[in-house]
Design a protein around this motif. Structure first.
Motif, PDB file in Angstrom:
ATOM      1  N   TYR A 159       0.843  -1.198   0.000  1.00  8.25           N
ATOM      2  CA  TYR A 159       0.000   0.000   0.000  1.00  8.25           C
ATOM      3  C   TYR A 159       0.876   1.245   0.000  1.00  8.25           C
ATOM      4  O   TYR A 159       1.846   1.305   0.755  1.00  8.25           O
ATOM      5  N   THR A 196      -5.319  -2.131  -3.082  1.00 11.06           N
ATOM      6  CA  THR A 196      -6.085  -0.903  -2.874  1.00 11.06           C
ATOM      7  C   THR A 196      -7.113  -0.777  -3.980  1.00 11.06           C
ATOM      8  O   THR A 196      -6.937  -0.044  -4.951  1.00 11.06           O
ATOM      9  N   ARG A 201      -8.481   4.545   0.192  1.00 12.43           N
ATOM     10  CA  ARG A 201      -8.559   3.798   1.442  1.00 12.43           C
ATOM     11  C   ARG A 201      -7.788   2.490   1.378  1.00 12.43           C
ATOM     12  O   ARG A 201      -7.838   1.772   0.376  1.00 12.43           O
ATOM     13  N   ASP A 202      -7.099   2.195   2.461  1.00 14.42           N
ATOM     14  CA  ASP A 202      -6.394   0.922   2.607  1.00 14.42           C
ATOM     15  C   ASP A 202      -7.330  -0.039   3.334  1.00 14.42           C
ATOM     16  O   ASP A 202      -7.486   0.014   4.549  1.00 14.42           O
ATOM     17  N   THR A 203      -7.968  -0.927   2.569  1.00 18.45           N
ATOM     18  CA  THR A 203      -8.972  -1.809   3.156  1.00 18.45           C
ATOM     19  C   THR A 203      -8.391  -3.113   3.694  1.00 18.45           C
ATOM     20  O   THR A 203      -9.131  -3.924   4.272  1.00 18.45           O
ATOM     21  N   GLU A 204      -7.088  -3.355   3.502  1.00 15.62           N
ATOM     22  CA  GLU A 204      -6.420  -4.522   4.078  1.00 15.62           C
ATOM     23  C   GLU A 204      -7.104  -5.838   3.702  1.00 15.62           C
ATOM     24  O   GLU A 204      -7.100  -6.801   4.464  1.00 15.62           O
ATOM     25  N   THR A 246       1.782  -5.007   2.587  1.00 14.81           N
ATOM     26  CA  THR A 246       0.335  -5.165   2.721  1.00 14.81           C
ATOM     27  C   THR A 246      -0.169  -6.299   1.838  1.00 14.81           C
ATOM     28  O   THR A 246      -1.020  -7.094   2.244  1.00 14.81           O
ATOM     29  N   ALA A 274      -4.199  -6.842  10.709  1.00 20.21           N
ATOM     30  CA  ALA A 274      -4.581  -5.621  10.010  1.00 20.21           C
ATOM     31  C   ALA A 274      -4.377  -4.410  10.913  1.00 20.21           C
ATOM     32  O   ALA A 274      -4.838  -4.404  12.061  1.00 20.21           O
ATOM     33  N   THR A 279      -5.139   5.656   7.271  1.00 19.52           N
ATOM     34  CA  THR A 279      -5.340   5.150   5.906  1.00 19.52           C
ATOM     35  C   THR A 279      -6.398   4.054   5.856  1.00 19.52           C
ATOM     36  O   THR A 279      -7.025   3.841   4.817  1.00 19.52           O
ATOM     37  N   THR A 280      -6.607   3.356   6.968  1.00 20.12           N
ATOM     38  CA  THR A 280      -7.579   2.263   6.983  1.00 20.12           C
ATOM     39  C   THR A 280      -8.948   2.706   7.470  1.00 20.12           C
ATOM     40  O   THR A 280      -9.970   2.161   7.037  1.00 20.12           O
ATOM     41  N   LEU A 283     -12.095  -0.409  10.055  1.00 19.71           N
ATOM     42  CA  LEU A 283     -12.345  -1.522   9.149  1.00 19.71           C
ATOM     43  C   LEU A 283     -13.407  -2.487   9.652  1.00 19.71           C
ATOM     44  O   LEU A 283     -14.029  -3.191   8.855  1.00 19.71           O
TER      45      LEU A 283
END
Length: 373
Positions: A159, A196, A201-204, A246, A274, A279-280, A283
């Motif tokens: 990421y 991504t 957004r970093d949704t992991e 990531t 996670a 950034t996340t 979640l």
């Protein structure tokens, strides 16, 4: 000019050089103690440093592929993309929008050098749309293999990452082609993209409650889209997944959560839980079970051991995940079902240089655990 353009880098470097030279030339004239002279010195120093750090930042982005463009850099990519339903119009969940040569390959014919295709993938169930790159080995185009199916490796960036960096910087297609040519791995299709899928957004790779269902996209929609378009194996033993940082965490989690989809998962410099940061965002929305399942060590301790093979990498010096990786290996070994392998370097940082040292062995490892049917 795009952020990753060589012209932008040349312009930034040229500006820094000119400002430095100008500062040296004008400095004697600004040696007085007046407020104008002092302001001039401050302005020149500030401008020179901004140009210098800008040049370094652009060069680092070109080397490591953090951001794909200006909108990506400044967080202006806010939408999840527009889903276009191609049903009834001859289309499908995967559309090829461009083709190109494999970097470093001699020859231009795909049956000799292979091919890299730029595609758009549409998730039928998740409504996620994302670009990707697909490497097709030379054998895919050769007449004698026209009925053959091929194993698939999904390849994920870190990421924020750019999918193109997997092609140009980490050299996945070039490496896969050379290894197959040398007889060290079987020909495989590589599907390369970033995790991504809902930028910025970093949704992991989590199915966010009320948000992007990223895990479902990678576990269901992406394999369905690839199967609908390419000659790939349809059984779980035909699919593997690999990623760095990531992407490494996502690869391990998807292989562990969905062993019926991915027979093997490789994490290069992964982490095992996670994160929660700006950034996340949130979640899990208070869902404790979802949070726990996203912690791979918790998963090993509390869920049934998945029938899959895992590979992790780290280094004794330079990687922050070294102790966590050793602990993860021990937990997997204790399951007596999940298989674990590792690449442990003596030294190596969290960067492309280190991952390029690990990718050849990782692709060979994946190849040895996948079938072509």
């Amino acid at each position: 000019m795009g952020l990753t353009s060589d012209k932008v880098l040349a312009l930034a470097v040229g500006s820094a050089v000119l400002l430095f030279a100008g500062t040296v030339w004008v400095w004697p004239r600004l040696a007085r103690a007046t407020w104008r002279a002092v302001s001039g010195r401050i302005a020149l120093l500030l401008a020179t440093q901004v140009a210098l750090f800008g040049s370094l930042g652009i060069a680092a982005n070109q080397a490591f592929g953090f951001y794909a463009g200006w909108a990506d850099l400044f967080g202006q990519e806010t939408g999840q993309g527009v889903v276009v339903d191609h049903t009834g119009h001859g289309g499908g969940p995967l559309q090829v929008v461009g083709t190109g040569r494999v970097p470093g390959a001699s020859g231009s014919l795909p049956q000799i050098a292979g091919e890299v295709q730029r595609v758009d993938v549409v998730g039928r169930t998740t409504r996620i749309a994302t670009p990707a790159y697909v490497y097709l080995p030379p054998e895919y185009f050769q007449p004698r293999h026209r009925t053959r199916t091929f194993p698939v490796a999904v390849v994920l960036t870190g990421y924020p990452g750019t999918a193109r960096a997997l092609v140009d910087k980490l050299h996945y297609p070039r490496t896969a082609r050379q290894l197959a040519e040398d007889g060290r791995m079987q020909p495989m299709i590589l599907v390369m993209l970033r995790p991504t899928v809902a930028p910025p957004r970093d949704t992991e790779c989590v199915d966010v409650p009320g948000g992007p269902r990223t895990e479902t996209f990678f576990a269901r929609d992406l394999p369905d889209a690839v199967r609908a378009h390419y000659r790939v194996g349809g059984k779980p033993g035909s699919w593997g997944i690999v990623g760095d940082s990531t992407g490494g965490y996502c690869a391990l989690k998807l292989a562990m959560h969905h062993p019926g989809v991915y027979a093997a998962g490789a994490g290069l410099s992964p982490y095992y839980r996670a994160p929660a940061d700006p950034t996340t965002g949130d979640l899990f929305r208070g869902d404790k079970d979802l949070r726990n399942r996203a912690d791979l060590r918790w998963f090993l301790d509390h869920e049934a051991a998945p029938d899959t093979a895992l590979l992790v990498s780290s280094s004794k010096v330079g990687e922050p995940n070294y102790k966590a990786t050793l602990e993860f290996i021990k937990r997997v070994e204790a399951t007596n079902l999940t298989r674990i392998s590792s690449i442990i370097l003596d030294s190596g940082g969290h960067n492309f240089t280190t991952w390029r040292r690990e990718i050849p062995a990782t692709l060979q490892w994946l190849s040895g655990r996948l079938t072509d049917h």
